[in-house]
Design a protein around this motif. Structure first.
Motif, PDB file in Angstrom:
ATOM      1  N   ASN A 198      31.130  -7.800  82.743  1.00  0.00           N
ATOM      2  CA  ASN A 198      32.027  -7.213  83.736  1.00  0.00           C
ATOM      3  C   ASN A 198      32.122  -5.780  82.824  1.00  0.00           C
ATOM      4  OD1 ASN A 198      33.405  -7.479  81.591  1.00  0.00           O
ATOM      5  ND2 ASN A 198      34.900  -9.303  82.817  1.00  0.00           N
ATOM      6  N   GLU A 199      33.131  -5.016  83.235  1.00  0.00           N
ATOM      7  CA  GLU A 199      33.249  -3.805  82.478  1.00  0.00           C
ATOM      8  C   GLU A 199      33.627  -4.098  81.118  1.00  0.00           C
ATOM      9  OE1 GLU A 199      37.115  -5.185  84.220  1.00  0.00           O
ATOM     10  OE2 GLU A 199      35.092  -4.921  84.645  1.00  0.00           O
ATOM     11  N   ARG A 200      33.855  -5.231  80.541  1.00  0.00           N
ATOM     12  CA  ARG A 200      34.352  -5.353  78.895  1.00  0.00           C
ATOM     13  C   ARG A 200      33.181  -6.450  78.180  1.00  0.00           C
ATOM     14  NH1 ARG A 200      38.252  -7.882  78.124  1.00  0.00           N
ATOM     15  NH2 ARG A 200      38.687  -8.663  80.240  1.00  0.00           N
ATOM     16  N   ILE A 201      32.521  -7.032  79.346  1.00  0.00           N
ATOM     17  CA  ILE A 201      31.717  -8.049  78.593  1.00  0.00           C
ATOM     18  C   ILE A 201      30.253  -7.639  79.258  1.00  0.00           C
ATOM     19  CG2 ILE A 201      31.108 -10.436  78.756  1.00  0.00           C
ATOM     20  CD1 ILE A 201      34.026 -11.153  79.391  1.00  0.00           C
ATOM     21  N   ASP A 202      29.355  -8.034  77.965  1.00  0.00           N
ATOM     22  CA  ASP A 202      28.008  -7.939  78.425  1.00  0.00           C
ATOM     23  C   ASP A 202      27.213  -8.864  77.434  1.00  0.00           C
ATOM     24  OD1 ASP A 202      25.468  -7.384  79.254  1.00  0.00           O
ATOM     25  OD2 ASP A 202      25.341  -5.521  78.000  1.00  0.00           O
ATOM     26  N   VAL A 203      26.911 -10.082  78.031  1.00  0.00           N
ATOM     27  CA  VAL A 203      26.107 -11.362  77.288  1.00  0.00           C
ATOM     28  C   VAL A 203      25.164 -11.631  77.784  1.00  0.00           C
ATOM     29  CG1 VAL A 203      26.484 -13.644  76.678  1.00  0.00           C
ATOM     30  CG2 VAL A 203      28.563 -12.131  76.715  1.00  0.00           C
ATOM     31  N   HIS A 204      23.991 -11.691  77.043  1.00  0.00           N
ATOM     32  CA  HIS A 204      22.500 -12.306  77.447  1.00  0.00           C
ATOM     33  C   HIS A 204      22.139 -13.388  76.658  1.00  0.00           C
ATOM     34  CE1 HIS A 204      18.526 -12.399  79.361  1.00  0.00           C
ATOM     35  NE2 HIS A 204      18.274 -12.223  78.122  1.00  0.00           N
ATOM     36  N   ARG A 205      21.881 -14.406  76.924  1.00  0.00           N
ATOM     37  CA  ARG A 205      21.394 -15.571  76.192  1.00  0.00           C
ATOM     38  C   ARG A 205      20.183 -16.209  76.712  1.00  0.00           C
ATOM     39  NH1 ARG A 205      25.011 -19.959  73.837  1.00  0.00           N
ATOM     40  NH2 ARG A 205      23.737 -19.686  71.767  1.00  0.00           N
ATOM     41  N   GLN A 206      19.268 -16.550  75.829  1.00  0.00           N
ATOM     42  CA  GLN A 206      18.031 -17.062  76.305  1.00  0.00           C
ATOM     43  C   GLN A 206      17.709 -18.267  75.571  1.00  0.00           C
ATOM     44  OE1 GLN A 206      14.803 -14.231  76.964  1.00  0.00           O
ATOM     45  NE2 GLN A 206      13.361 -15.551  75.940  1.00  0.00           N
ATOM     46  N   ILE A 207      17.140 -19.229  76.308  1.00  0.00           N
ATOM     47  CA  ILE A 207      16.418 -20.611  75.502  1.00  0.00           C
ATOM     48  C   ILE A 207      14.840 -20.838  76.012  1.00  0.00           C
ATOM     49  CG2 ILE A 207      17.503 -22.114  77.537  1.00  0.00           C
ATOM     50  CD1 ILE A 207      17.890 -23.895  75.546  1.00  0.00           C
ATOM     51  N   SER A 208      14.164 -21.177  74.853  1.00  0.00           N
ATOM     52  CA  SER A 208      12.614 -21.320  75.373  1.00  0.00           C
ATOM     53  C   SER A 208      12.102 -22.237  74.543  1.00  0.00           C
ATOM     54  CB  SER A 208      12.053 -19.897  74.922  1.00  0.00           C
ATOM     55  OG  SER A 208      12.205 -19.702  73.674  1.00  0.00           O
ATOM     56  N   HIS A 209      11.139 -22.927  75.144  1.00  0.00           N
ATOM     57  CA  HIS A 209      10.293 -23.792  74.317  1.00  0.00           C
ATOM     58  C   HIS A 209       9.808 -23.303  73.028  1.00  0.00           C
ATOM     59  CE1 HIS A 209      10.540 -26.971  77.222  1.00  0.00           C
ATOM     60  NE2 HIS A 209      10.045 -26.388  78.140  1.00  0.00           N
ATOM     61  N   ASN A 210       9.723 -24.186  72.084  1.00  0.00           N
ATOM     62  CA  ASN A 210       9.417 -23.788  70.468  1.00  0.00           C
ATOM     63  C   ASN A 210       8.635 -24.599  69.721  1.00  0.00           C
ATOM     64  OD1 ASN A 210       8.897 -21.662  68.631  1.00  0.00           O
ATOM     65  ND2 ASN A 210      10.972 -22.293  67.568  1.00  0.00           N
ATOM     66  N   HIS A 211       7.631 -24.752  69.740  1.00  0.00           N
ATOM     67  CA  HIS A 211       6.745 -25.912  68.969  1.00  0.00           C
ATOM     68  C   HIS A 211       7.323 -27.409  69.144  1.00  0.00           C
ATOM     69  CE1 HIS A 211       4.989 -22.563  67.195  1.00  0.00           C
ATOM     70  NE2 HIS A 211       5.745 -22.213  66.644  1.00  0.00           N
ATOM     71  N   GLY A 212       7.484 -27.755  70.388  1.00  0.00           N
ATOM     72  CA  GLY A 212       8.009 -29.224  70.533  1.00  0.00           C
ATOM     73  C   GLY A 212       9.598 -29.183  70.749  1.00  0.00           C
ATOM     74  N   GLY A 213      10.175 -28.037  70.408  1.00  0.00           N
ATOM     75  CA  GLY A 213      11.697 -28.157  70.472  1.00  0.00           C
ATOM     76  C   GLY A 213      11.981 -27.010  71.271  1.00  0.00           C
ATOM     77  N   THR A 214      13.389 -26.377  71.024  1.00  0.00           N
ATOM     78  CA  THR A 214      13.761 -25.248  71.813  1.00  0.00           C
ATOM     79  C   THR A 214      14.320 -24.343  70.857  1.00  0.00           C
ATOM     80  OG1 THR A 214      15.975 -26.284  72.058  1.00  0.00           O
ATOM     81  CG2 THR A 214      14.472 -26.588  73.734  1.00  0.00           C
ATOM     82  N   LYS A 215      14.414 -22.783  71.379  1.00  0.00           N
ATOM     83  CA  LYS A 215      14.819 -21.764  70.597  1.00  0.00           C
ATOM     84  C   LYS A 215      15.935 -21.034  71.423  1.00  0.00           C
ATOM     85  CE  LYS A 215      13.268 -17.360  68.855  1.00  0.00           C
ATOM     86  NZ  LYS A 215      12.011 -16.542  68.599  1.00  0.00           N
ATOM     87  N   VAL A 216      16.802 -20.605  70.780  1.00  0.00           N
ATOM     88  CA  VAL A 216      18.102 -20.038  71.644  1.00  0.00           C
ATOM     89  C   VAL A 216      18.126 -18.751  70.915  1.00  0.00           C
ATOM     90  CG1 VAL A 216      20.347 -19.749  71.946  1.00  0.00           C
ATOM     91  CG2 VAL A 216      19.263 -22.144  72.324  1.00  0.00           C
ATOM     92  N   ASP A 217      18.062 -17.707  71.644  1.00  0.00           N
ATOM     93  CA  ASP A 217      18.355 -16.139  71.259  1.00  0.00           C
ATOM     94  C   ASP A 217      19.636 -15.625  72.078  1.00  0.00           C
ATOM     95  OD1 ASP A 217      15.883 -15.909  69.555  1.00  0.00           O
ATOM     96  OD2 ASP A 217      14.948 -15.989  71.440  1.00  0.00           O
ATOM     97  N   GLY A 218      20.343 -14.725  71.363  1.00  0.00           N
ATOM     98  CA  GLY A 218      21.510 -13.799  71.975  1.00  0.00           C
ATOM     99  C   GLY A 218      22.793 -14.706  71.519  1.00  0.00           C
TER     100      GLY A 218
END
Length: 616
Positions: A65-85
């Motif tokens: 919104n006008e005060r919040i700006d969030v971007h998070r990403q999750i992806s496969h990573n060598h048999g597990g998962t990786k979270v960014d953001g």
């Protein structure tokens, strides 16, 4: 206004949700991904992960919104998962919005750990206490208790040092007094002798002999002390090697690779059982919600049904109500079987964890003991070298003493016989003086060591007292935190029950063991009962009420701008609407997933998945 965009999370390929402050009802039929949307919302807030859509390699959420700006990403990573953001809570720097509090008391979805624990009748103490970080205090207390035990052992080893100090001091005073008397006597004897050239030479050799005897006695004493210390070190080295051998044998009794393989297999079976229970429980809840809907389907132009038929939540076809009940009972039986499997697996998993910990501990003890043995061997060798060096010096002194004695014997042959007796007495007295001087030197060293032990014991006792006070302070802090949490939680639950008029419960509270207890009126008598004795629907209701009480108890409304709810089938419309209204004043955004039929009966903003918002 707050906008959430979701891609490849849960069953959602792409969805955007726009929220105004206050209450938003997210609606849609079964399998319309309402729960997936809430899980994506939780991921944007700060949940540690989110489910990737089947077949997708990555998914993401945007919250803005006008005060919040969030971007998070999750992806496969060598048999597990990786979270960014960074999530919303980390961006805002809210300390109270920690993952434990968020997962337990903000993301109050169907399989929220707190609701699930109460549903199963499990203990909620660790979940309820986690945001308090009491574990850190308990870890510090355990560390201090271990340190105190080490101090106790060291103090016990020094026990009696004060008594020994008193004994050595008395002995030291006695020897010093004897030495003073001997020195006075030796001075008197020397004054009685008339000096002659021969006597002066003899006296010089006697003094040289006395000095050599003193050096010999000192070296002999030092050699004896070192030999005894070597024996003690060898005993300690032997003990260390025995400990290392025993630990190695203990470690060899385990097969770590087999243990790890079995742990992985059991963990996979446990995860499969949990997934099956979660899926089956969802089916039971959905079917029961369909059965409980009080809707006149016969008036619909699309459904011309009798009261004994109901639409299947999964496929949309119509079926007999009795068939639904039979299906639910079969699913409940399957859930019970899966929970039995889980109960069988968990103790075996705990046993493997204990075996692996014992193996690692044995390996560590063996390595530590072998290191100690090597250090002791090096010290022993150093002291053996010292003994050899001192024995060589002692041999040189003995040779010099022999030469001096020959000189003395030669001088005595020519010495005046009248002074022989006096010289003999002087010589005996000199030997006694040297002996006392050597003993006094040894006692000085012993006295210094015993004084050091006594002072060390006093310091250890003082340090132990300080640690005991710190342990008590931590204990008081833990007990106070638990007491305050329990009191606040119970007050909040009581307020919720009163505000929402839960007639079926007289009272719900945490007892001293952090177990949820329920009191209700049965046949005119108020009786208390553990949660495990309640019906499934009652446990669902208690779980959600207690979860909401945790949200208020931890003041999460002041740090987390969103509260997420779903699976509210345990509440009828008469209680559900007041519940939502009650919490709408305690959070910026209240997002609730409900079926369209429920949303139509309430006057809140409704957001249908794939449609623009409306007001029911």
């Amino acid at each position: 206004m707050l906008e959430l965009t979701v891609s490849n999370i849960g069953g959602i390929e792409r969805e955007t949700l726009t929220l105004d402050p206050g209450v938003t009802l997210v609606t849609g039929p079964n399998a319309s991904n309402k729960t997936s949307l809430l899980k994506a919302f939780a991921f944007a807030l700060g949940a540690e992960s989110a489910p990737l859509r089947s077949g997708a390699t990555e998914g993401w959420v945007d919250l803005s919104n006008e005060r919040i700006d969030v971007h998070r990403q999750i992806s496969h990573n060598h048999g597990g998962t990786k979270v960014d953001g960074k999530p919303l809570l980390e961006n805002r720097g809210e300390l109270s919005g920690d993952p434990a509090a968020l997962a337990t008391f903000v993301n109050l979805l169907e399989f929220n750990p707190f609701r699930s624990a109460i549903r199963r009748g499990d203990s909620i103490e660790s979940l309820l206490m986690a945001p308090l970080e009491v574990e850190d205090l308990e870890a510090k207390r355990a560390e201090l208790i271990e340190t105190k035990q080490e101090l106790d052992d060291e103090i016990d080893n020094l026990d009696g040092s004060e008594t020994e100090l008193e004994r050595v001091q008395k002995k030291h005073s006695s020897v010093k007094k004897e030495l003073d008397e001997l020195n006075k006597r030796l001075s008197d004897l020397r004054n009685r002798r008339t000096p002659t050239e021969g006597q002066d030479a003899l006296a010089k050799h006697h003094q040289e002999q006395a000095d050599l005897n003193a050096d010999r006695q000192r070296l002999s004493s030092e050699i004896q002390d070192i030999v005894e210390s070597i024996e003690r070190l060898e005993d300690r080295r032997t003990a260390a090697l025995e400990t290392a051998s025993e630990a190695r044998q203990e470690a060899e009794s385990y097969d770590p690779e087999e243990i790890r393989t079995n742990r992985r297999e059991l963990r996979e079976r446990l995860d499969i059982a949990d997934e099956r229970i979660e899926t089956l429980q969802t089916a039971v809840t959905a079917n029961r919600e369909m059965l409980d809907l009080d809707i006149d389907w016969a008036d619909s132009h699309e459904h011309n049904l009798s009261a004994d038929r109901t639409r299947c939540w999964a496929c949309g076809t119509m079926a007999d109500t009795d068939s639904f009940e039979t299906t639910i009972e079969e699913i409940l039986g399957t859930i019970s079987d899966e929970r039995d499997k889980r109960s069988e697996i968990q103790p075996r998993l705990d046993e493997l964890d204990a075996d692996l910990e014992s193996y690692n501990d044995a390996q560590s003890r063996a390595a530590d003991s072998e290191d100690r043995a090597r250090e002791l061997e090096a010290t022993i060798e150093q002291r053996r070298d010292s003994v050899r060096t001192k024995r060589e010096l002692l041999a040189d002194i003995n040779n010099e003493l022999s030469e001096v004695q020959e000189e003395i014997d030669s001088l005595r042959e020519t010495h005046d016989e009248r002074t022989d007796d006096l010289d003999d007495e002087i010589e005996r007295t000199q030997k006694e003086v040297l002996s006392k001087q050597s003993e006094l030197t040894r006692l000085d060293s012993v006295l210094s060591d015993v004084r050091a032990d006594t002072e060390r014991r006093k310091e250890l006792i003082q340090k132990r007292e300080e640690i005991r006070e710190r342990i008590q302070t931590l204990t008081d802090q833990i007990e106070q935190a638990e007491r305050q949490l329990r009191e606040s939680f119970n007050t909040t639950v009581a307020d919720l029950i009163e505000k929402l008029e839960f007639d079926s419960f007289e009272r719900i509270w945490l007892d001293g063991s952090f177990e949820i207890v329920v009191a209700r009126e049965i046949d005119g008598t108020v009786r208390r009962s553990p949660v495990a004795h309640l019906s499934e629907g009652e446990r669902e209701m208690v779980g959600l009420v207690c979860g909401l009480a945790g949200y208020l108890t931890y003041d999460l409304d002041e740090s987390v701008p969103v509260l997420l709810l779903d699976s509210l089938g345990a509440f009828d419309i008469g209680r559900l609407e007041p519940l939502i209204s009650y919490f709408s004043d305690r959070t910026d955004y209240l997002v609730v997933a409900v079926y369209p039929e429920i949303a139509d009966q309430m006057s809140f903003v409704t957001q249908k998945l794939g449609a623009s918002p409306s007001v029911s």
